[in-house]
Every structure is written in C-alpha cells, then in structure tokens.
Design an enzyme around this catalytic site. Sequence first.
Site: not given
Length: 352
Positions: A20, A255
């Site tokens: 994040d 990610e």
Amino acid sequence: MTRKPIRCDIFCAIVDNYGDAAVCWRLACQLAIEHGWRVRLWMDDLAPLHQLAPDYAAGPVAVRPWPAPGPWPADDTAEVVIEAFACEPPPAYIEAMAGSARAPVWLNLEYLSAESWVADSHGLPSPHPRLPLLKHFYFPGFAAGTGGLLRERDYDSRRSTFDEMAFRAEFALPPRLPGELTVSLFSYPNPALADLIRAWVAWASPERPLRVLRPGSKEAARTIGHLSLQPLPFLPQRRYDELLWACDLNFVRGEDSFVRAQWAARPFIWQIYPQAEDAHLVKLEAFLALHPAGAALRPFWLAWNGIGSLDWPTFATGLPALEAPSRHWAKTLASRPDLASGLVKFCLERLK
Ligand code: TRH
C-alpha cells in the site's frame, strides 16, 4: 497562461506489508516530480515508508500522519483526492469536499489485476449516496482501456547507467563466477521454499553456481555445496530496482515488486497475495494468459503458489527461452501510457 500546480491529497491506510505504501509513494512522487502537482500523502502508519524511502521527509511529497478525528478546515481540501484501495478519506474531509466551491475529482485507486473485466470497470463513476460528490474507480492494468502501470520517466536512464559490478561490491558480493545464476528472492512465507532449496542444492554445480540474494531476510548467510544463500538489507525502493537488474531471475510477490520485475525485463516468478476462496488463483491465471511466456511459466508459478510440486530442473532448463519474451513483454507494456500520466489526463479532463 500557466496554471497553478494542481493540489492533490492521497489517502493511504496500510493493510499489511509494504504494497500500500509502495504504490502510494511511487504515484505521489511521480505526480510531484513529473507533473508538478503539489501532493500531500496521508498515511495511518509511516513504518513501511521509513523502509521504502528513508529520506521521504526531504520531499518531493508532503507526508502527513492520518488526520485525527475532528472538523476539517473548509478551504483545505485538494482539487484531486485519491484514496488508495478504497480506504476512504476521513468523514470530516469528505464533508469538506462536498462543501468546497468546486467538488474535487475523487478517485479510488484500485488493486492491480489482469482480469478482463478491469477495462470495463476502469473510470466508472459512483455517486456518493448522500453528498453531491462523484467518486471514480481508477484501475491499474495491463491492457489498453485500463489505467496502466506505474513507471517513472527516468526508469530507462537509471538503468542505462546501472553498474552491476559496483552494486555487487557495495553488498560484498564477489564478482559473478563463470556460469553463475544470480537470483533475487522476495516472497511471503512459503512452504515450498524448503523443497526449492533442496532442489537448488542438487542442481548447482561448479559449472553453474547459484547465488540467491534475499533482501530484507533476517536469516544468516549459508553456503551449501554450490548454492549460496545470502541476505541483503531491505533496500530503498529505487535501489530494489537495481537488485532486479543485477539478477537473472527474480522471485517477487504482491503488487508493486511484481510490476517492477516486469520492467526489469528478466524472467520472474510471482507469488501472488493469497485471498479467501482462492480468488487469487483466478488473477494468477489471468496474468499468465496475457504474458507471452505464460504457458512455459505456468507449472512453476502454480507450484510456487501452492498448486502441484516444484520442478526446478525443468524450469531452469527453460530459463534461456524466457529471456526474449520477458523483454518483449516489458517493451509492449512500456509502449502504453503509464499510470501517473493516464491519471493526470483523466483528472484534467474533469477539472476543465
Ligand atoms: O509487501 P507486499 O506483499 O505488499 C502488498 C500488501 O500485502 C498489500 O496488502 C497487498 O494488497 C499488495 O501487496 C498487493 O508486496 P509488494 O506489493 O511487492 O510491495 C513490496 C514493495 O517493497 C515494493 O515496492 C518493492 C519494495 N521493496 C523494496 O523497496 N526493497 C526491498 O528490499 C524489497 C524486498 C522490496
């Protein structure tokens, strides 16, 4: 007429790990450096950023702790508001957005997925149930019609001046041995790792020594036969790219490291973030279906993600054949607009 810099607030609530913070920091820096935006990044936990960008306080983004509950000054909202991964800005901020003379462009930056529905959902508006505000979904992605991928303008120039020998020397790694395979390993705890290490020990030989570099690992360095397992410090985000360039094969996860491995244009193995009901396996298959070497990667990737058993010797034999498709894939992706540029265009069209 020159326009005043766009003011942008990015809200980032850390769910876990680094992803994040990694995505938000990367995007924030690009908006500030490449597009001249004035960016504030609001984070509820600064610990991951300390590791990703130890010098974050030097700019170019104003990093702020998540706001304490309470009223928000009426004139202190931005023209562009980005919430990362549906974290939602604080309620008082949302009220202030609704009260501002002109409603901001409000985006929910979503998770990356290669699934085909992403292009249909990218950019869709979602009206606020109560307030005169519209939120748009902004989906990163691989295909045309999605929001693209984060890639800095200076990526190629940084790579062209990268000095592998100097990098290795800095981390006390000996120069490459003849025939050496250098691998980076960044993964979630993985029950398959013990099998993989056994397979590596059996595979490595004087003609093909294997050096595995583990950034952020707390384990001690080990040499078993011709396999050397070596911890490295957790590197700042930009230097992690250098590690990927210095290796012939990269194990990545989640990610952002997954995207960086693609820009590195080297063969890589992805451990996807595990989700309930194996939802992640659908995403893994969707990506393999897009990648030009997907069929060749599939058995090993599935095994690394818990489906079937690992066959390192077969994968290693196929490695040279993965190099050209890895370069081709990176080139194809780099020919599309990068996420930050696409997002700027999307916002400017709505701010006109
Ligand atoms: O850390 P991750 O697993 O992050 C996440 C989170 O789990 C998140 O909740 C989830 O939603 C998301 O993945 C999909 O993996 P990721 O995304 O690869 O982020 C790691 C970042 O850390 C990436 O920017 C690369 C960086 N990094 C360094 O800068 N230095 C290092 O030494 C290493 C190993 C990584």
